[in-house]
Design an enzyme around this catalytic site. Structure first.
Site, short mmCIF file in Angstrom:
data_model
loop_
_atom_site.label_atom_id
_atom_site.label_comp_id
_atom_site.label_asym_id
_atom_site.label_seq_id
_atom_site.Cartn_x
_atom_site.Cartn_y
_atom_site.Cartn_z
N HIS A 1 34.17 29.86 68.84
CA HIS A 1 34.72 28.57 67.59
C HIS A 1 33.56 29.14 66.00
O HIS A 1 34.59 28.75 65.16
CB HIS A 1 34.32 27.79 68.03
CG HIS A 1 35.46 26.53 67.48
ND1 HIS A 1 37.20 26.62 67.13
CD2 HIS A 1 35.05 25.70 65.94
CE1 HIS A 1 37.04 25.68 66.22
NE2 HIS A 1 35.87 25.32 65.69
N TYR B 1 34.13 29.43 61.84
CA TYR B 1 33.54 28.32 60.11
C TYR B 1 32.95 29.39 59.00
O TYR B 1 32.89 28.91 58.35
CB TYR B 1 33.48 27.09 60.23
CG TYR B 1 33.64 26.19 60.93
CD1 TYR B 1 34.71 25.12 60.74
CD2 TYR B 1 33.22 25.66 62.42
CE1 TYR B 1 35.33 24.61 61.05
CE2 TYR B 1 34.38 25.17 62.81
CZ TYR B 1 35.02 24.39 62.22
OH TYR B 1 35.93 23.56 63.06
N HIS C 1 49.09 30.37 65.43
CA HIS C 1 48.02 29.42 64.76
C HIS C 1 47.24 29.82 64.22
O HIS C 1 46.51 30.07 62.98
CB HIS C 1 47.34 28.49 66.12
CG HIS C 1 46.25 27.87 65.35
ND1 HIS C 1 46.07 26.66 64.69
CD2 HIS C 1 45.13 27.60 65.40
CE1 HIS C 1 45.58 26.51 64.23
NE2 HIS C 1 44.50 27.40 65.12
N PHE C 2 46.31 31.04 64.84
CA PHE C 2 44.96 31.38 64.24
C PHE C 2 45.50 32.57 62.41
O PHE C 2 44.70 32.77 61.82
CB PHE C 2 43.96 31.90 65.02
CG PHE C 2 44.28 33.23 65.76
CD1 PHE C 2 44.05 34.21 65.25
CD2 PHE C 2 44.12 33.50 66.77
CE1 PHE C 2 44.93 35.50 65.96
CE2 PHE C 2 44.10 35.10 67.21
CZ PHE C 2 44.94 35.85 66.89
N HIS C 3 46.38 32.76 62.68
CA HIS C 3 46.43 33.88 61.58
C HIS C 3 47.55 33.24 60.56
O HIS C 3 46.70 33.05 58.86
CB HIS C 3 47.94 33.94 61.92
CG HIS C 3 47.53 36.05 63.00
ND1 HIS C 3 48.21 36.29 63.83
CD2 HIS C 3 47.52 37.37 61.97
CE1 HIS C 3 47.19 37.11 64.22
NE2 HIS C 3 47.33 38.18 62.98
N ARG D 1 50.56 35.82 74.54
CA ARG D 1 50.25 36.73 73.45
C ARG D 1 49.74 37.80 74.31
O ARG D 1 49.64 37.81 74.84
CB ARG D 1 49.04 35.80 73.27
CG ARG D 1 47.66 35.97 74.00
CD ARG D 1 46.50 34.66 73.35
NE ARG D 1 45.63 35.41 72.43
CZ ARG D 1 44.72 35.31 71.36
NH1 ARG D 1 43.49 34.19 72.64
NH2 ARG D 1 44.06 36.20 71.11
N ARG D 2 49.35 38.98 73.59
CA ARG D 2 48.60 40.15 74.05
C ARG D 2 49.61 40.95 74.93
O ARG D 2 49.35 41.39 76.03
CB ARG D 2 47.05 39.68 75.09
CG ARG D 2 46.01 39.54 73.61
CD ARG D 2 44.64 38.67 74.46
NE ARG D 2 44.16 38.87 73.07
CZ ARG D 2 43.33 38.27 73.57
NH1 ARG D 2 41.96 38.34 74.40
NH2 ARG D 2 41.66 38.68 72.05
#
Lengths: 542, 207
Positions: free
Chosen positions: A217, A221, A368-370, A431-432
């Protein structure tokens, strides 16, 4: 003006970052094509998973780490107005990280490390992959050291003075990265490498996942802080206004570093090796860490509003139209915030504890993370590059309008790519996977979305090429460097800060708070593996 | 030199902390925060508290939690264990009439490859891996868990709608990962028949 030696140092890092980036972009487009199954000749799990692994490592580890190091050196030297401390050590870090990247690239590209960028044990990659990744991180630790030394040397030389916000944020990131990378370093040094070399026979995959979650996580940041730094220290000035609040910005960075760390278990909500109570605790921490982002959103928008009103904008929303949309930094921050709002909404769904079951490991997650990574983070890397490239090479930007087209197309491509990605996740697509072979009716509903993703990826690839073309043209143009006299401009705070409280000008206290929170959040969950009767797993090949 | 008594030491320590907290408070309240910004911070704090409260209440009062029963098992010896021996897999009723479904994940399928369960009935799934890390979800339901070798992933849920559903591996587990899936039939409650065999032994057996 920043010395030539420092400019060369920063440029070298940034070029490695962006070359990794453009290679990974080509792989990304190949992957959406392969995954859709529209071109049967392309289909090959071996090539696909080698490509996804390389794409993830290049984007997540190489682009980010090198960009952050290069940007950090430039921020340090330009905001503190001193040369980089021990520039030989900085180059040493560069070459260690570079050698690590090259070393990891060999097994990745030859399909010997197709374990994806999360390399979950007991699936095993070639040992060169783990050692290469370790070297990449070790090189970045030297960068952290240099940032911390420059920060404390400056403070000693300027007692009672507030450290420039840009350097404060960069130092926060260096500290964050030291804490963040420790988890994965423990996993690689005590589990992955000994297993790959045959020194140990088994590892506990539950412990490995716990250690990886420690890193997984806060690393986000680490990637995001340069973008936030630009929000605070470049955007207001570029928009023609002031930074709304310098002190609250410092609070936001401290909150990010302190609460970004002990919350990694939201990646483990669905895991059997950690108990629900710990997951809930990390879940609550995950909600708390949304605070600095919400504060940042407020400060940035408030700074923009002042800019719009100074430029003659009237009314509740009239100022939006009068913003300088043709400034690449301003355009980028608007688009980044739009994508952050959408991505943040998805993030709240992910973070919501048991609700995570609905989308866990579905296509929703990469969607989401893209959106957060390519959307919010990398678009700000572009904007920073457009801003500092001319300063680094002492030549004007090749084309501002090309930069604007590039930012718009990146945003449009991202929207076309990530919206269907989220929908596919809600429709149950994992995914994947490299292609859909499930013989069920459900998968018919997936087809149109996969088609849309190919177009989204194509638009983004075109946009990425425009970016590289623009910065390369800037650097290698025949314009003489002597006429160029632009300097870096940091935003002035609306209320000038004379003296900042010690706790907002230093990290000693916060470092201790982090240590306590990490001990609470990870102490028992890690120690339990040494008190429980656990069974190790042997290594498995691909 | 006289040593300080315990209570004096405690007092010193408390005094130090009180000073620290006072100093910290004074420093933090000295910073300039705009009136509007203060409002916004309060709104965000309230929103976060609301979301956390909903999740916490659901967790403690309604028992809505992700899988979190930390239970170990030797993944290399599943075939020798009582619970996950091949003859013991699939849908079974335990002594109390509750439905327990024991499933083994292995490259590249879930075993047994097809199961039938009743709709609108509480089901307890117990998943184990015989090799690497896997994950499993059944689309359109909240049956989702990681299957970590060395651990039993237990999850209790029920399926409201009858139908044929795929059971999909959702964590990369090797080059054949795409092919890792199986089927589950969710049958209307009244049409479902319990399997003939009834197993009473429920104790986990770690070999």
């Amino acid at each position: 003006m920043v010395n030539a030696a420092e400019r060369k140092l920063a440029l070298s890092h940034l070029w490695v970052a962006f070359i990794a980036f453009i290679l990974a972009c080509f792989m990304g487009e190949y992957q959406v094509l392969e995954r859709s199954g529209f071109i049967p000749a392309l289909e090959s799990p071996t090539v696909y998973f080698a490509s996804v692994s390389t794409h993830g490592v290049l984007m997540g580890f190489v682009l980010t780490t090198f960009f952050i190091m290069g940007f950090g050196y430039y921020i340090a030297t330009s905001s503190l107005k001193v040369p980089v401390w021990n520039i030989k050590l900085a180059w040493c870090g560069f070459w260690i990280s570079f050698a690590g990247t090259a070393m990891a690239a060999i097994p990745l590209l030859t399909g010997k490390a197709s374990v994806l960028y999360t390399f979950y044990l007991p699936l095993q990659a070639h040992v060169a992959f783990y050692i290469g990744a370790t070297l990449l991180v070790v090189g970045s630790w030297l960068w952290c050291l240099i940032m911390l030394v420059m920060f404390s040397q400056w403070k000693k030389a300027n007692p009672k003075q507030p450290v420039p916000l840009a350097m404060f944020a960069t130092t926060a990131n260096a500290l964050l990265w030291l804490w963040t990378s420790a988890g994965v370093a423990l996993e690689v040094l005590f589990q992955a490498i000994p297993l790959a070399l045959g020194w140990i026979d088994t590892v506990d995959p539950g412990l490995a996942r716990t250690l990886f979650a420690w890193t997984l996580h806060p690393i986000v940041y680490f990637w995001l802080i340069p973008a936030y730094t630009a929000f605070y220290v470049f955007v207001p000035k570029q928009a023609g206004s002031y930074l709304f609040s310098d002190e609250v910005a410092r609070v936001a960075f401290i909150l990010l570093v302190v609460f970004g760390l002990p919350i990694g278990f939201h990646h483990l909500y669905m895991d059997p090796q950690q108990a629900s109570g710990w997951k809930l605790l990390h879940g609550i921490g995950t909600f708390i860490v949304s605070l600095p982002t919400l504060i940042t959103g407020f400060t940035v928008i408030a700074s923009l509003e002042i800019a719009g009103k100074l430029r003659g904008g009237k009314g509740l929303f009239g100022w939006i139209g009068s913003l300088p949309w043709s400034n690449s930094m301003v355009l980028a921050v608007i688009l980044a915030l739009l994508m952050l709002i959408l991505g943040g909404f998805g993030g709240i769904v992910n973070a919501s504890y048991a609700m995570n079951a609905m989308i866990h490991n579905t296509a929703w997650v990469p969607g989401h993370f893209h959106l957060i990574f390519a959307g919010t983070t990398v678009i700000m890397y572009f904007a920073i590059a457009y801003y500092i490239w001319p300063l680094l090479v002492r030549k004007p930007l090749f084309s501002n309008s090309m930069a604007l087209i590039q930012l718009w197309t990146w945003f449009i491509g991202m929207t076309i790519l990530s919206t269907p990605w989220h929908v596919l996740g809600l429709l149950g697509q994992p995914r994947r996977i490299s292609t859909v072979v499930y013989n069920t009716l459900l998968t018919l509903a997936w087809k149109p979305y996969e088609l849309a993703m190919i177009f989204g990826g194509l638009v983004m690839l075109g946009s990425a090429c425009l970016f590289i073309y623009n910065i390369a043209k800037t650097q290698f143009s025949p314009v003489s460097a002597t006429d160029f006299n632009q300097e870096i401009e940091y935003a002035e705070p609306y209320h000038p800060v004379q003296d900042v409280p010690d706790y907002l000008n230093d990290f000693k206290l916060w470092n201790r708070v982090i240590a306590v929170l990490m001990a609470i959040g990870f102490g028992v969950p890690i120690l339990q593996f040494f008190f429980m009767d656990t069974f190790g797993s042997p290594a498995w090949g691909l | 030199m006289q040593n300080k008594s315990f209570s004096e030491q405690t007092q010193d320590l408390i005094g130090k902390w009180v000073d620290f907290i006072k100093d910290f408070r004074a420093q933090m309240t000295s910073i300039h925060v705009d009136r509007l910004e203060r409002k916004w911070i309060n709104i965000t704090l309230l929103t976060v508290c609301l979301l956390v409260a909903i999740i916490t209440i659901d967790a403690f009062w309604h028992g809505i939690n992700p899988p979190g029963k930390v239970e170990t098992i030797d993944s290399a010896k599943l075939h020798l264990s009582k619970e996950f021996a091949e003859s013991n897999l699939g849908v079974q009723l335990d002594g109390q009439g509750a439905i327990v479904i024991r499933m083994v994940a292995g490259r590249y399928s879930f075993f047994p490859k097809h199961i039938a369960v009743p709709a609108e009935t509480k089901l307890t799934f117990r998943w184990v891996s015989m090799d690497v890390l896997h994950g499993v979800h059944i689309p359109m339901t909240n049956m989702s868990t990681m299957i970590v070798p060395g651990y039993v992933a237990e999850i209790t849920t029920s399926f409201p709608k009858p139908g044929e559903y795929p059971v999909l591996c959702n964590e990369y587990c090797g080059l054949g990962h795409n092919h890792m899936w199986s089927n589950i039939s969710v049958i209307a409650k009244e049409d479902w028949k319990a399997p003939a065999k009834i197993i009473v032994n429920k104790e986990p057996d770690n070999g």
